[in-house]
Design an enzyme around this catalytic site. Structure first.
Site, PDB file in Angstrom:
ATOM      1  N   GLN B 234       0.823  -1.207   0.000  1.00  0.00           N
ATOM      2  CA  GLN B 234       0.000   0.000   0.000  1.00  0.00           C
ATOM      3  C   GLN B 234       0.863   1.266   0.000  1.00  0.00           C
ATOM      4  O   GLN B 234       0.322   2.361   0.001  1.00  0.00           O
ATOM      5  CB  GLN B 234      -0.930  -0.001   1.226  1.00  0.00           C
ATOM      6  CG  GLN B 234      -1.995  -1.086   1.176  1.00  0.00           C
ATOM      7  CD  GLN B 234      -2.876  -1.123   2.405  1.00  0.00           C
ATOM      8  OE1 GLN B 234      -3.012  -2.155   3.032  1.00  0.00           O
ATOM      9  NE2 GLN B 234      -3.480   0.008   2.779  1.00  0.00           N
ATOM     10  N   ARG B 381      -8.844  -0.555   8.538  1.00  0.00           N
ATOM     11  CA  ARG B 381      -9.642   0.677   8.525  1.00  0.00           C
ATOM     12  C   ARG B 381      -9.642   1.385   9.879  1.00  0.00           C
ATOM     13  O   ARG B 381     -10.692   1.830  10.363  1.00  0.00           O
ATOM     14  CB  ARG B 381     -11.084   0.365   8.127  1.00  0.00           C
ATOM     15  CG  ARG B 381     -11.319   0.300   6.603  1.00  0.00           C
ATOM     16  CD  ARG B 381     -12.791   0.073   6.275  1.00  0.00           C
ATOM     17  NE  ARG B 381     -13.163   0.464   4.940  1.00  0.00           N
ATOM     18  CZ  ARG B 381     -13.701  -0.375   4.035  1.00  0.00           C
ATOM     19  NH1 ARG B 381     -13.878  -1.644   4.308  1.00  0.00           N
ATOM     20  NH2 ARG B 381     -14.071   0.073   2.860  1.00  0.00           N
ATOM     21  N   CYS B 382      -8.456   1.511  10.484  1.00  0.00           N
ATOM     22  CA  CYS B 382      -8.426   2.115  11.827  1.00  0.00           C
ATOM     23  C   CYS B 382      -8.079   3.587  11.798  1.00  0.00           C
ATOM     24  O   CYS B 382      -8.251   4.271  12.816  1.00  0.00           O
ATOM     25  CB  CYS B 382      -7.479   1.355  12.742  1.00  0.00           C
ATOM     26  SG  CYS B 382      -5.741   1.739  12.525  1.00  0.00           S
ATOM     27  N   GLU B 754     -12.730   4.739   5.829  1.00  0.00           N
ATOM     28  CA  GLU B 754     -12.633   4.031   7.108  1.00  0.00           C
ATOM     29  C   GLU B 754     -13.764   4.385   8.060  1.00  0.00           C
ATOM     30  O   GLU B 754     -13.999   3.675   9.045  1.00  0.00           O
ATOM     31  CB  GLU B 754     -11.263   4.302   7.738  1.00  0.00           C
ATOM     32  CG  GLU B 754     -10.158   3.721   6.873  1.00  0.00           C
ATOM     33  CD  GLU B 754      -8.757   4.162   7.278  1.00  0.00           C
ATOM     34  OE1 GLU B 754      -7.839   3.337   7.223  1.00  0.00           O
ATOM     35  OE2 GLU B 754      -8.579   5.327   7.648  1.00  0.00           O
TER      36      GLU B 754
END
Lengths: 164, 800
Positions: B234, B381-382, B754
């Site tokens: 990523q 997704r934090c 997120e």
């Protein structure tokens, strides 16, 4: 390991190849035939990313040996479009935003392709149950359900047009 | 070209258009290009020998049997990496992580050796044939016990080091202590408070589990001295820099490529030992080496998420006005701290924990601890620990409401930061950009007939024969996404800017590249939409690429929902540079001053003279054909955007559950999610992000957890147990929105991807706990699976 000669029809093409008996169908398709649409998402037969159609049935190809396909007809995602025209399920996944990363998509499409032959007009519940062997991490499924319904309608309309 | 304005605008398929995705054509035909699809001449396969135990000394590694297998080319251990100083590698958290276990193993499934073979099946045979002799040590699983005086020493490599990357270490298993806010002020608020509440809660260890696991194809060309690596990353530019620092190869001779990625969800931010070993093996063997991990390896050894043991406290007036917040966290980081965070933030953006509320005094403290588990923490997704922060404050507001016997919507209204308070500086120093929380809350309460739901719930509670308990969950969260301003945020020293480069071709199409990398969020579609509107060129002919470090401008990658806030801004700014040059060319072509021109969708026209205009397409041709004197030919621009602030999207989520009193099974009756991410680029794509994120939240809250037994064996690390919902379990989602643009962002857009994960998880807990609130239950730890909820039914004496 001694190899065994098999003959298998994949997307209408007759293939003759020698494979080790332990070779999983998913690896045969991806590595030997370069049909890399089908994917591997797990090691316990849950995710269905590897789903292909064998002799009229949806099969998780990570849970099937290539040698078991001797004499079989196999359809993969690469075989769904006909002469460049997308199959109704492909078009519907596109129109309804039924994919994001695209990793589950080939398995989803091949499963939906069979589901809509087994049940031409499935309800939402039947779609959800009928697709439950396929995991997706991106979409939350909702748009895939819409896509399968959309495809069902398209296929029915096409059938009615032919009948008329 | 004189079609009505609306038609011209529609033809662009730009900002705000739910245009269909450009990515889909290849994916629906099996023509994506993911790492394991890649084949290179001479390519060989690597597989990893992993530790069967959680904590042990390695006495001996026996390679001979593996090397005797035909097709096995090499077996590498830490001893082979030592001369290259690669048996340990640096992490994003400033710690080090073992690449291959040297003297000891620190967690079960840790990488111990690698086998390289001509085929993947033979590599797997080779892994079986390697035998390793271990001398077991006591495993440390509980982070609280890890900090006890006589606790076993996990990290012998850090012996004597009382200072870590984030300050003082007070115990051999202590990683860092990080604080934010004003403790003295918060303490005063608590001692003066009319009411205080306190609640312990555990945010369980879960895993992002992308459907495609991690992997790479490393290819070192010994003739050219160049390294090319295709990988599931990523942040490929960051990886290139790191690989250069570690290998000594110049960055110009390293090409990292993130091809199509089958989902990332934060799992694919860090560098894993598998990548390093594949690169080393390729350098050693002089041929491409492919490594693709299994699902069980992915869940067991790559970046987990959460594992925060939190204690929250609120001080308030009897009327429900919050006057203070205090939070203490014990953070279980596993054996090595490889938690992906901006360098200065070992607990991420946890200090957003004051939430959507105007809280005058607040303080939080996080202590990171080593245990015999895989490293990670920030993933799934934090947004850098915002999941934990939102969970904490939202749970605490519910606890306070219950204590005061106050409605949970009403208490939120009472404490919201008001619309006119933005930009609002929180007690922790964040400057929230914009928001209208009350407006959004009212919309959701009306849409769901909140009052009616409460009436129904009261009736159910009054009826002893009701077969179900009804719970209503409500969360009003504020996110912080778009890391970030370089004065605060860097990754290993590189400021967290991002970038875009746009090149308009002579015939009016364009190629654009960015420093981010999509893993399914549709950047190829949405980025083109931003450019389309800015430049008046159809998004259809704007080709977007990311992921190739040899072609794309340097960027920090995609995570923390930062693509829209940072790269999205860079895209608009680069477009505007082109737009400015185009205006000069248009003025030249039309023989007027720039001041006489106005922009209209896809053209510059002379004010008041509709027939005198030049379209962007005309201008592109002129830029190559006959540029004005003194002007460079061509039409292109680059922009590196250092954001002035984060973006702060928000949401109001409401969930209704029905719990079967006999079985403990929870049925999600309704889930309504309102998200406000400012200006919306593509509503269809946003909706898809929301559906996916809510489904993850459902999974985390209702079923996912990675647990360890006393010996440190990881449990439930395959899809046999690890809960990934199918079509059948996944609820139907209702979505809604309001639009409160970010004032500092070039197009007013905030990140959003997120939000649904961050916001939904406490909403599910809020609903489940609400079902028990009349029985005096203030909190229940996740996951809320049938067994655990059934235990609560028993404990609360609920008869079926």
């Amino acid at each position: 390991m001694a190899k065994k000669l098999i003959t298998v029809t994949v997307n209408g093409n007759k293939i003759e190849q020698a494979v080790e008996p332990r070779t999983l169908l998913i690896h045969f398709l991806r590595e030997n035939l370069n049909l890399t649409g089908a994917h591997i998402g797990c090691d316990t037969s849950h995710c269905g990313a590897c789903t292909v159609d064998i002799d009229g049935q949806s099969v998780k190809s990570c849970t099937h040996l290539a040698v078991q396909c001797d004499g079989s007809e196999v359809v993969t995602v690469e075989g769904l479009a006909d002469k460049g025209v997308l199959h109704a399920v492909q078009d519907a996944f596109y129109k309804e935003h039924g994919l994001q990363c695209g990793f589950c998509t080939p398995g989803m499409l091949v499963r939906a392709y069979r589901l809509l032959q087994d049940n031409v007009n499935p309800s939402e519940e039947q779609i959800r149950a009928g697709m439950a062997g396929n995991l997706c991490r991106c979409t939350g499924y909702q748009n895939i359900v819409k896509a399968v319904r959309h495809a069902a309608k398209t296929l029915q309309t096409a059938k009615q047009a032919v009948a008329a | 070209m004189n079609s009505p304005l609306n038609d011209r605008k529609a033809a662009l398929m730009g900002m705000g258009d739910s245009r269909l995705r450009k990515e889909d054509a290849r994916f629906i035909q099996g023509k994506g290009n993911y790492v394991d699809d890649i084949k290179m001449p001479d390519m060989v396969y690597m597989d990893i020998v992993r530790s069967p135990v959680a904590h042990a000394r390695i006495k001996k590694i026996n390679k001979e049997a593996a090397l005797a297998i035909p097709g096995v080319l090499a077996v590498l251990t830490a001893d082979d990496l030592k001369p290259l100083k690669l048996h340990w590698m640096p992490t994003l958290a400033g710690d080090v992580q073992a690449v291959l276990a040297d003297e000891k193993v620190h967690f079960q499934m840790q990488e111990v050796a690698v086998v390289i073979a001509t085929e993947r099946y033979i590599a797997a045979d080779g892994v079986e044939a390697v035998s390793v002799e271990y001398e077991e040590l006591t495993a440390v699983i509980d982070p609280f016990k890890a900090l006890e005086k006589g606790a076993p020493v996990l990290r012998e490599d850090l012996a004597g080091k009382t200072e870590g990357a984030h300050g003082k270490r007070y115990h051999h298993n202590h990683i860092f202590t990080w604080e934010a806010g004003d403790k003295a002020k918060a303490d005063v608020a608590f001692s003066a408070a009319e009411v205080t509440v306190k609640q312990d809660m555990f945010y369980p260890r879960v895993h992002p589990c992308p459907l495609e696991t991690c992997g790479c194809v490393a290819s070192f060309d010994p003739v050219r001295g160049e390294l090319t690596t295709f990988m599931t990353s990523q942040a490929p530019h960051v990886v290139r820099t790191v690989v250069s620092l570690l290998s000594g190869i110049a960055e110009s001779k390293i090409r990292i490529v993130s091809p199509d990625i089958g989902g990332g969800f934060g799992n694919k931010v860090p560098v894993y030992p598998g990548y390093v070993c594949a690169i080393v093996a390729s350098i050693v063997l002089g041929r491409p080496v492919k490594w693709i991990e299994d699902r069980v390896e992915n869940i067991s050894s790559t970046g987990f998420a959460r594992d925060y043991h939190m204690t929250g406290e609120l001080a308030a007036t009897k009327a429900g006005k919050i006057t203070g917040l205090r939070v203490n966290v014990i953070a279980d980081h596993g054996a090595f701290d490889s938690c992906a965070d901006p360098t200065k933030f070992p607990a991420g953006m946890f200090h957003i924990v004051s939430g959507s509320y105007d809280i005058p005094a607040a303080y939080c403290r996080v202590d990171g601890v080593y245990t015999n588990k895989a490293p990670g923490g920030v993933a799934y997704r934090c947004s850098f620990r915002v999941t934990e922060a939102v969970y904490l404050i939202e749970r605490m507001v519910d606890v306070l409401a219950q204590d005061l016997k106050m409605d949970k919507a009403e208490i939120r209204s009472k404490n919201f930061i008001r619309k006119e308070q933005f930009p609002y500086t929180s007690a922790f120093g964040f400057e929230y950009d914009s928001g209208d929380y009350q407006g959004a809350l009212d919309k959701v309460l009306n849409a769901c007939d909140y009052k009616g739901l409460r009436v129904e719930q009261a009736a159910k509670r009054a009826d002893p024969n009701s077969p179900t308990l009804m719970g209503i969950g409500l969360v009003s969260f504020t996110e912080v996404v778009g890391a970030g301003p370089s004065k605060m945020c860097d990754i290993l020293g590189v400021g967290m800017f991002d970038s875009c480069e746009i090149r308009v071709h002579p015939t009016g199409s364009a190629i654009a590249r960015m420093g981010t990398i999509s893993t399914g969020q549709a950047h190829q579609t949405t980025y083109a939409q931003i450019i389309a509107t800015e430049l008046g060129l159809p998004s259809e002919v704007i080709q977007v690429e990311e992921g190739d470090t040899s072609t794309a401008p340097y960027g920090l990658g995609t995570y923390g929902s930062r693509s829209t806030p940072v790269a999205g801004a860079a895209i608009a700014m680069a477009s505007r540079k082109i737009h400015a040059k185009a205006k000069k060319i248009a003025a030249h072509l039309l023989e007027v001053s720039e001041n006489d021109l106005e922009w209209e969708i896809d053209r510059f026209k002379v004010k008041g003279q509709d027939a005198k205009f030049k379209t962007m397409k005309d201008i592109a041709w002129a830029a190559y054909n006959k540029p004005p004197a003194g002007m460079e030919p061509g039409l292109e621009a680059v922009h590196y955007y250092d954001p002035p602030n984060f973006t702060f999207p928000f949401g109001i989520y409401l969930c209704v559950v029905d719990i079967d009193k006999a079985t403990g099974e929870t049925k999600i009756r309704r889930f309504y999610a309102l998200d406000d991410c400012g200006t919306r680029i593509n509503p269809m794509i946003i909706e898809g992000q929301i559906h996916g994120g809510l489904t993850e939240g459902f999974a985390v809250a209702m079923g996912q957890q990675l647990t360890f037994d006393a010996q440190g064996n990881i449990q439930g690390n395959t899809l046999m147990d690890y809960f990934l919902p199918t079509f059948v379990e996944t609820p139907k989602w209702e979505t809604d929105f309001t639009v409160t643009p970010s004032p500092h962002h070039p197009i007013g857009a905030k990140g959003v991807a997120e939000s649904p994960h961050v916001g939904s998880i406490p909403t599910f807990t809020s609903a489940v706990v609400d079902a028990f609130s009349h029985l005096g239950v203030a909190h229940m730890n996740m996951p809320h699976n049938a067994f655990r909820v059934w235990q609560q039914l028993q404990a609360s004496g609920v008869k079926s």
